[in-house]
Each structure stands twice: as C-alpha cells, then as structure tokens.
Design a protein around this motif. Structure first.
Motif, mmCIF file in Angstrom:
data_model
loop_
_atom_site.group_PDB
_atom_site.id
_atom_site.type_symbol
_atom_site.label_atom_id
_atom_site.label_comp_id
_atom_site.label_asym_id
_atom_site.label_seq_id
_atom_site.Cartn_x
_atom_site.Cartn_y
_atom_site.Cartn_z
ATOM 1 N N ARG A 186 0.834 -1.208 0.000
ATOM 2 C CA ARG A 186 0.000 0.000 0.000
ATOM 3 C C ARG A 186 0.868 1.257 0.000
ATOM 4 N N LYS A 187 2.088 1.164 0.522
ATOM 5 C CA LYS A 187 2.973 2.325 0.569
ATOM 6 C C LYS A 187 3.929 2.383 -0.614
ATOM 7 N N ALA A 188 4.121 1.263 -1.312
ATOM 8 C CA ALA A 188 5.087 1.216 -2.412
ATOM 9 C C ALA A 188 4.797 2.235 -3.511
ATOM 10 N N PRO A 189 3.536 2.432 -3.939
ATOM 11 C CA PRO A 189 3.303 3.459 -4.968
ATOM 12 C C PRO A 189 3.684 4.859 -4.519
ATOM 13 N N PHE A 190 3.495 5.172 -3.230
ATOM 14 C CA PHE A 190 3.882 6.498 -2.739
ATOM 15 C C PHE A 190 5.402 6.649 -2.751
ATOM 16 N N TYR A 191 6.122 5.578 -2.408
ATOM 17 C CA TYR A 191 7.581 5.618 -2.498
ATOM 18 C C TYR A 191 8.028 5.825 -3.937
ATOM 19 N N ALA A 192 7.336 5.190 -4.889
ATOM 20 C CA ALA A 192 7.694 5.334 -6.303
ATOM 21 C C ALA A 192 7.491 6.764 -6.770
ATOM 22 N N LEU A 193 6.400 7.406 -6.321
ATOM 23 C CA LEU A 193 6.168 8.791 -6.703
ATOM 24 C C LEU A 193 7.234 9.716 -6.125
ATOM 25 N N TRP B 5 -6.086 9.758 -3.861
ATOM 26 C CA TRP B 5 -4.847 10.507 -3.609
ATOM 27 C C TRP B 5 -3.759 10.120 -4.607
ATOM 28 N N LEU B 6 -3.633 8.839 -4.886
ATOM 29 C CA LEU B 6 -2.611 8.384 -5.827
ATOM 30 C C LEU B 6 -2.855 8.928 -7.226
#
Length: 199
Positions: A10-17, A74-75
């Motif tokens: 769930r946090k991996a896409p935010f890290y990618a951004l 949000w994503l």
C-alpha cells in the motif's frame, strides 16, 4: 522471506512517486558529455520509475493488499501532478521548447510547467512547441504517458474499487450431532452412530 515482511504494497506506490520526483535533481550528480545522453537517461529513469509505480499497484492488488478507495483518489491526483512537474523540470532544464520553433534560452519554471501541462493533458494550444529533435523526443515521452496514464490507472485501481473481488465460498460440512437416549435413571447418554462389531 524476511524482506517481504516489511514491504507494504500500500505504501510502495507512494515511495515510487517520491523517487520519481527526485530523478531530475539526481541528473546533476552524473557527468554527461552530450545533451542527448543526459536527455535519454532522464527519459529512461522516468519510464523505469513509472513502470515500477504501476506494477507496485498491480502487485498489491493481486496480493489483496491493494490501496483503499481513499488512497486511490490521492494516488491518482498526486501521480498526475508529479508526472507533469517532473517533465516540467525536464523542459526547464533542457530548454527544448519555445514559440514557433525558436527555443527559449532561459525559460521560466512557470512556462515549463504550463507547457508540460499542455503536453501531459494533450491539450496543445499551439503557442509553445518543441524546438528541436531532442524536444520532440521529450514530447513523445511525455505524451505517451499522458495519454495512457488515465486508462491504466482506471484499470488498476478503480476497477478494483468499483468491482471488488469476492472470495470463493467453501461449502460447509454438515455437522453431525450424536443421538441422545434416556436411561432408566432418566440420565441422558450420548451414543455413537458407528456400528459395534460382534465378537
């Protein structure tokens, strides 16, 4: 494996951004002999980071650890803003756009953000254009992401939110209760249904 225990999909896409936003600034750490090499590295880094962003969402959804509906909104908003800003930094850094095929020597950041938003949203007012072959390369790279990002994101995220996957129900086994009988003393005794063998 141990490393899978501290990875949250769930946090991996935010890290990618966050990592995608850092790539333009990391360009300053590399020594390139030609503008083309720097531009190609910039495009490849963004595309690699973007694919990691998309596949991290797909991986999380496949593991039933995908983002919640609130995170999905949000994503989607953040990814649009960050992608447009990252390409805007590239347009500003390389100065590959201008009016009527004349490159702006020192474009402002606001002009770069404005032109990047035009390209990403595929609006294209025609007041600013890519002014060289390198500008056309960057234009193609941004327009491909801009035209497909909405559809890819809808497929990965909102299809899961609107049509959640239902877990298959396993058939329940019937519960067999032992028979009860009354003894002479009116006590309840439980008897098994299994047949006793005669000796």
């Amino acid at each position: 494996m141990r490393w899978q225990s501290w990875i949250s999909w769930r946090k991996a896409p935010f890290y990618a951004l966050a990592m995608m936003f850092c790539w333009p600034w990391l360009l300053q750490l590399f020594a390139f002999t030609h503008v083309n090499e720097r531009l190609i590295f910039f495009i490849v880094a963004i595309y690699a980071n973007y694919f990691y962003f998309i596949f991290s969402i797909a991986k999380g959804q496949r593991l039933s650890e995908g983002v919640t509906p609130e995170h999905a909104v949000w994503l989607f908003v953040l990814s649009n803003i960050i992608l447009a800003l990252v390409f805007a930094i590239g347009w500003h850094h390389f100065a590959l756009f201008g009016p009527q095929l004349h490159c702006l020597k020192e474009p402002t950041l606001l002009q770069a953000i404005y032109f990047s938003a035009e390209v990403f949203s595929t609006v294209g007012f025609g007041d600013l254009l890519p002014c060289s072959d390198q500008g056309q390369m960057l234009f193609i790279a941004e327009s491909l992401i801009g035209t497909t990002h909405f559809g890819v994101f809808m497929t990965l995220i909102f299809s899961r939110v609107i049509f959640p996957q239902s877990k298959p129900k396993t058939p329940r086994k019937p519960k067999i209760e032992p028979k009860t009988e009354l003894n002479d003393d009116h006590a309840v005794s439980k008897t098994d249904n299994s047949t006793s063998s005669n000796l």
